[in-house]
Design a protein around this motif. Structure first.
Motif, PDB file in Angstrom:
ATOM      1  N   ALA A   1      44.548  38.580  45.495  1.00 12.28           N
ATOM      2  CA  ALA A   1      44.164  36.985  45.635  1.00 12.28           C
ATOM      3  C   ALA A   1      42.989  37.089  46.601  1.00 12.28           C
ATOM      4  CB  ALA A   1      45.208  36.025  46.328  1.00 12.28           C
ATOM      5  N   LEU A   2      42.845  37.857  47.696  1.00 14.33           N
ATOM      6  CA  LEU A   2      42.092  38.059  48.714  1.00 14.33           C
ATOM      7  C   LEU A   2      40.531  38.736  47.970  1.00 14.33           C
ATOM      8  CD1 LEU A   2      43.906  39.255  51.846  1.00 14.33           C
ATOM      9  CD2 LEU A   2      42.802  37.160  51.692  1.00 14.33           C
ATOM     10  N   ALA A   3      41.182  39.654  47.147  1.00 15.60           N
ATOM     11  CA  ALA A   3      39.635  40.400  46.740  1.00 15.60           C
ATOM     12  C   ALA A   3      39.111  39.635  45.545  1.00 15.60           C
ATOM     13  CB  ALA A   3      40.284  41.662  46.113  1.00 15.60           C
ATOM     14  N   GLU A   4      39.772  38.834  44.891  1.00 12.72           N
ATOM     15  CA  GLU A   4      39.168  37.889  43.807  1.00 12.72           C
ATOM     16  C   GLU A   4      38.427  36.718  44.679  1.00 12.72           C
ATOM     17  OE1 GLU A   4      40.286  36.232  39.634  1.00 12.72           O
ATOM     18  OE2 GLU A   4      41.882  36.472  41.221  1.00 12.72           O
ATOM     19  N   GLU A   5      38.772  36.337  45.878  1.00 12.41           N
ATOM     20  CA  GLU A   5      38.173  35.180  46.556  1.00 12.41           C
ATOM     21  C   GLU A   5      36.758  36.024  47.061  1.00 12.41           C
ATOM     22  OE1 GLU A   5      38.815  31.948  49.899  1.00 12.41           O
ATOM     23  OE2 GLU A   5      40.624  33.263  49.194  1.00 12.41           O
ATOM     24  N   ALA A   6      37.096  37.261  47.698  1.00 17.79           N
ATOM     25  CA  ALA A   6      35.842  37.910  48.316  1.00 17.79           C
ATOM     26  C   ALA A   6      34.970  38.459  47.288  1.00 17.79           C
ATOM     27  CB  ALA A   6      36.277  38.924  49.065  1.00 17.79           C
ATOM     28  N   GLY A   7      35.112  38.597  45.915  1.00 18.14           N
ATOM     29  CA  GLY A   7      34.303  38.871  44.860  1.00 18.14           C
ATOM     30  C   GLY A   7      34.456  40.594  44.958  1.00 18.14           C
ATOM     31  N   ASP A   8      35.166  41.214  45.475  1.00 16.28           N
ATOM     32  CA  ASP A   8      35.427  42.656  45.573  1.00 16.28           C
ATOM     33  C   ASP A   8      35.924  43.147  44.656  1.00 16.28           C
ATOM     34  OD1 ASP A   8      35.844  45.194  46.471  1.00 16.28           O
ATOM     35  OD2 ASP A   8      36.531  45.140  48.390  1.00 16.28           O
ATOM     36  N   ASP A   9      35.367  43.702  43.280  1.00 19.25           N
ATOM     37  CA  ASP A   9      35.993  44.210  42.227  1.00 19.25           C
ATOM     38  C   ASP A   9      36.671  45.349  42.269  1.00 19.25           C
ATOM     39  OD1 ASP A   9      35.073  42.008  40.696  1.00 19.25           O
ATOM     40  OD2 ASP A   9      33.385  42.960  39.970  1.00 19.25           O
ATOM     41  N   GLU A  10      36.263  46.277  43.080  1.00 16.52           N
ATOM     42  CA  GLU A  10      36.863  47.669  43.401  1.00 16.52           C
ATOM     43  C   GLU A  10      38.216  47.251  43.791  1.00 16.52           C
ATOM     44  OE1 GLU A  10      36.527  51.753  46.103  1.00 16.52           O
ATOM     45  OE2 GLU A  10      35.171  50.292  46.141  1.00 16.52           O
ATOM     46  N   ALA A  11      38.340  46.398  45.066  1.00 12.65           N
ATOM     47  CA  ALA A  11      39.815  46.053  45.599  1.00 12.65           C
ATOM     48  C   ALA A  11      40.655  45.441  44.681  1.00 12.65           C
ATOM     49  CB  ALA A  11      39.620  45.244  46.848  1.00 12.65           C
ATOM     50  N   LEU A  12      39.955  44.513  43.966  1.00  6.37           N
ATOM     51  CA  LEU A  12      40.835  43.964  42.742  1.00  6.37           C
ATOM     52  C   LEU A  12      41.338  44.877  41.810  1.00  6.37           C
ATOM     53  CD1 LEU A  12      41.731  41.031  41.530  1.00  6.37           C
ATOM     54  CD2 LEU A  12      39.327  40.829  40.452  1.00  6.37           C
ATOM     55  N   ALA A  13      40.751  45.746  41.296  1.00  3.25           N
ATOM     56  CA  ALA A  13      41.054  46.543  40.490  1.00  3.25           C
ATOM     57  C   ALA A  13      42.075  47.428  40.791  1.00  3.25           C
ATOM     58  CB  ALA A  13      40.046  47.401  39.670  1.00  3.25           C
ATOM     59  N   ARG A  14      42.235  47.768  41.951  1.00  2.42           N
ATOM     60  CA  ARG A  14      43.237  48.860  42.449  1.00  2.42           C
ATOM     61  C   ARG A  14      44.391  47.808  42.626  1.00  2.42           C
ATOM     62  NH1 ARG A  14      40.391  52.612  47.101  1.00  2.42           N
ATOM     63  NH2 ARG A  14      38.987  53.804  45.624  1.00  2.42           N
ATOM     64  N   ALA A  15      44.433  46.769  43.218  1.00  2.00           N
ATOM     65  CA  ALA A  15      45.551  45.657  43.133  1.00  2.00           C
ATOM     66  C   ALA A  15      46.226  45.511  41.941  1.00  2.00           C
ATOM     67  CB  ALA A  15      45.185  44.555  43.951  1.00  2.00           C
ATOM     68  N   TRP A  16      45.216  45.371  40.952  1.00  6.84           N
ATOM     69  CA  TRP A  16      45.923  45.310  39.513  1.00  6.84           C
ATOM     70  C   TRP A  16      46.779  46.356  39.104  1.00  6.84           C
ATOM     71  CZ3 TRP A  16      40.895  42.786  36.800  1.00  6.84           C
ATOM     72  CH2 TRP A  16      40.819  41.609  37.064  1.00  6.84           C
ATOM     73  N   GLY A  17      46.203  47.759  39.392  1.00 16.46           N
ATOM     74  CA  GLY A  17      46.883  48.702  38.919  1.00 16.46           C
ATOM     75  C   GLY A  17      48.239  48.823  39.573  1.00 16.46           C
ATOM     76  N   VAL A  18      48.481  48.358  40.946  1.00 19.04           N
ATOM     77  CA  VAL A  18      49.672  48.357  41.332  1.00 19.04           C
ATOM     78  C   VAL A  18      50.620  47.336  41.087  1.00 19.04           C
ATOM     79  CG1 VAL A  18      51.051  48.321  43.586  1.00 19.04           C
ATOM     80  CG2 VAL A  18      48.865  49.601  43.377  1.00 19.04           C
ATOM     81  N   LEU A  19      50.179  46.066  40.882  1.00 18.78           N
ATOM     82  CA  LEU A  19      50.700  44.992  40.205  1.00 18.78           C
ATOM     83  C   LEU A  19      51.541  45.461  38.783  1.00 18.78           C
ATOM     84  CD1 LEU A  19      48.268  41.905  40.495  1.00 18.78           C
ATOM     85  CD2 LEU A  19      50.686  42.257  41.375  1.00 18.78           C
ATOM     86  N   ASP A  20      50.794  45.949  38.151  1.00 20.33           N
ATOM     87  CA  ASP A  20      51.089  46.399  36.647  1.00 20.33           C
ATOM     88  C   ASP A  20      52.431  47.493  36.800  1.00 20.33           C
ATOM     89  OD1 ASP A  20      49.662  44.746  35.343  1.00 20.33           O
ATOM     90  OD2 ASP A  20      48.751  46.375  34.081  1.00 20.33           O
ATOM     91  N   TRP A  21      52.296  48.389  37.623  1.00 19.54           N
ATOM     92  CA  TRP A  21      53.317  49.372  38.123  1.00 19.54           C
ATOM     93  C   TRP A  21      54.544  48.544  38.590  1.00 19.54           C
ATOM     94  CZ3 TRP A  21      55.730  50.281  42.519  1.00 19.54           C
ATOM     95  CH2 TRP A  21      56.925  51.407  42.828  1.00 19.54           C
ATOM     96  N   ALA A  22      54.572  47.711  39.473  1.00 22.66           N
ATOM     97  CA  ALA A  22      55.576  46.894  39.973  1.00 22.66           C
ATOM     98  C   ALA A  22      56.247  46.084  39.132  1.00 22.66           C
ATOM     99  CB  ALA A  22      55.145  46.006  41.120  1.00 22.66           C
ATOM    100  N   TYR A  23      55.616  45.621  38.179  1.00 25.83           N
ATOM    101  CA  TYR A  23      56.259  44.871  36.777  1.00 25.83           C
ATOM    102  C   TYR A  23      56.886  45.807  36.031  1.00 25.83           C
ATOM    103  CZ  TYR A  23      53.445  40.322  38.160  1.00 25.83           C
ATOM    104  OH  TYR A  23      53.180  39.322  38.848  1.00 25.83           O
ATOM    105  N   PHE A  24      56.551  46.973  35.755  1.00 22.86           N
ATOM    106  CA  PHE A  24      57.228  47.679  34.756  1.00 22.86           C
ATOM    107  C   PHE A  24      58.473  48.198  35.378  1.00 22.86           C
ATOM    108  CE2 PHE A  24      53.977  48.049  31.689  1.00 22.86           C
ATOM    109  CZ  PHE A  24      54.381  48.433  30.743  1.00 22.86           C
TER     110      PHE A  24
END
Length: 324
Positions: free
Chosen positions: A106-129
């Motif tokens: 959420a913070l990365a998307e608001e800040a426009g930080d694509d690198e941080a957003l992509a890393r967060a997405w990776g963990v989100l998917d792992w957690a959901y699995f």
């Protein structure tokens, strides 16, 4: 700071932390820069398996910029939560990882930080699995695209290895091996040999489950060599778990029992109770095969009592097979 980055990438974790420590001291008049360095240092500590210390650095980083507004402080907060989510992933705590990764995204998307957003997405998917909600794990392909567009081979490799793990849990083992191979190749080209070792260990694990014991030995040996050279406790412990599996499959009773008991102690000592649970299951299987089934039943009860609840659900079928 750059020296710390290079050392961390190549697996020289102790040396990278020394560099970040000195950089932090030199930035004493700049709280924003100190917060950035703390986030990097937290990442280095996470990579070295120093999970509580890594979490402490992420919290300290946020406190340093408490009250500051603007894109830069927001991006630092996003990255601090991102590192915290990776720590929770390393500790095999999917619910805590999901919470931190959601904040990071959420913070990365608001800040426009694509690198941080992509890393967060990776963990989100792992957690959901891990939480048994694979239908919600829809971000990794986007994360991989961002890393590739940025030329970040190391992060792209991590996502590829995660995609392999997702395919593994979904039962598509051919696809999993393909992703692990991509992860290994990308990590090697980036000079991130510890990450390459993780891809090799995942490959060895899958080959063992397929009964391809001879083929599993080469990636397992190479990964173990890299892990020990880097003094990377997390990979050393996971390699030990796979060595235990291999010993059980080969019927090497004494070796299997010794290695698996060592793995349980090692996994618990670095705070990865999920792997300790897996090791107890494999040990119980070994006891059923080679010694006393009643002793195995006692160990299964002990394993369930000590295991993270999400791991009990994930390995329910394995538990049922051994118990039966």
């Amino acid at each position: 700071v750059r020296l710390g980055d290079v050392r961390e990438r190549t697996g020289a974790f102790t040396e990278s932390l020394d560099a970040y420590r000195e950089a932090f001291r030199l930035a004493s008049d700049d709280p924003m820069e100190q917060a950035r360095i703390l986030v990097k240092r937290a990442r280095g500590k996470e990579r070295a398996g120093k999970y509580p210390a890594a979490l402490a650095d992420t919290t300290r980083a946020r406190k340093l910029i408490d009250g500051l507004i603007g894109t830069e402080p927001m991006a630092i907060r996003a990255r601090s939560y991102g590192v915290a989510s990776v720590v929770r992933q390393g500790q095999q705590q999917p619910r805590a990882a999901l919470e931190s990764a959601s904040q990071a995204a959420a913070l990365a998307e608001e800040a426009g930080d694509d690198e941080a957003l992509a890393r967060a997405w990776g963990v989100l998917d792992w957690a959901y699995f891990m939480l048994g909600e694979p239908e919600k794990a829809v971000y990794s392909e986007q994360a991989l695209r961002i890393h590739e567009e940025r030329g970040d081979l190391m992060s792209a490799a991590g996502v590829s290895t995660n995609l392999g793990a997702f395919a593994y849990f979904a039962g598509d083992w051919t696809k999993a091996l393909d992703f692990y191979a991509i992860g290994y190749d990308s990590s090697s080209r980036a000079g991130a040999m510890v990450d390459a070792a993780n891809a090799l260990l995942n490959t060895a694990e899958l080959l063992l489950y397929q009964g391809r014991f001879e083929e599993a030995q080469s990636p397992l040996r190479e990964a173990s060599r890299i892990a020990h050279a880097a003094r990377f406790d997390e990979a050393i412990t996971f390699a030990s778990l796979q060595r235990g599996r291999l010993a059980v499959a080969a019927g090497n009773t004494d070796e299997a029992l010794e290695v698996l008991e060592e793995t349980i102690v090692a996994a618990s000592s670095i705070g990865i109770e999920g792997w300790a649970y897996e090791a107890r299951l494999v040990l119980a299987d070994a006891l059923c095969r080679f010694r006393e089934p009643s002793e195995a039943l006692g160990l299964l009860d002990e394993a369930n009592a000590a295991a993270p609840p999400d791991y009990v659900d994930l390995y329910r079928s394995t538990y049922a097979r051994i118990h039966g």
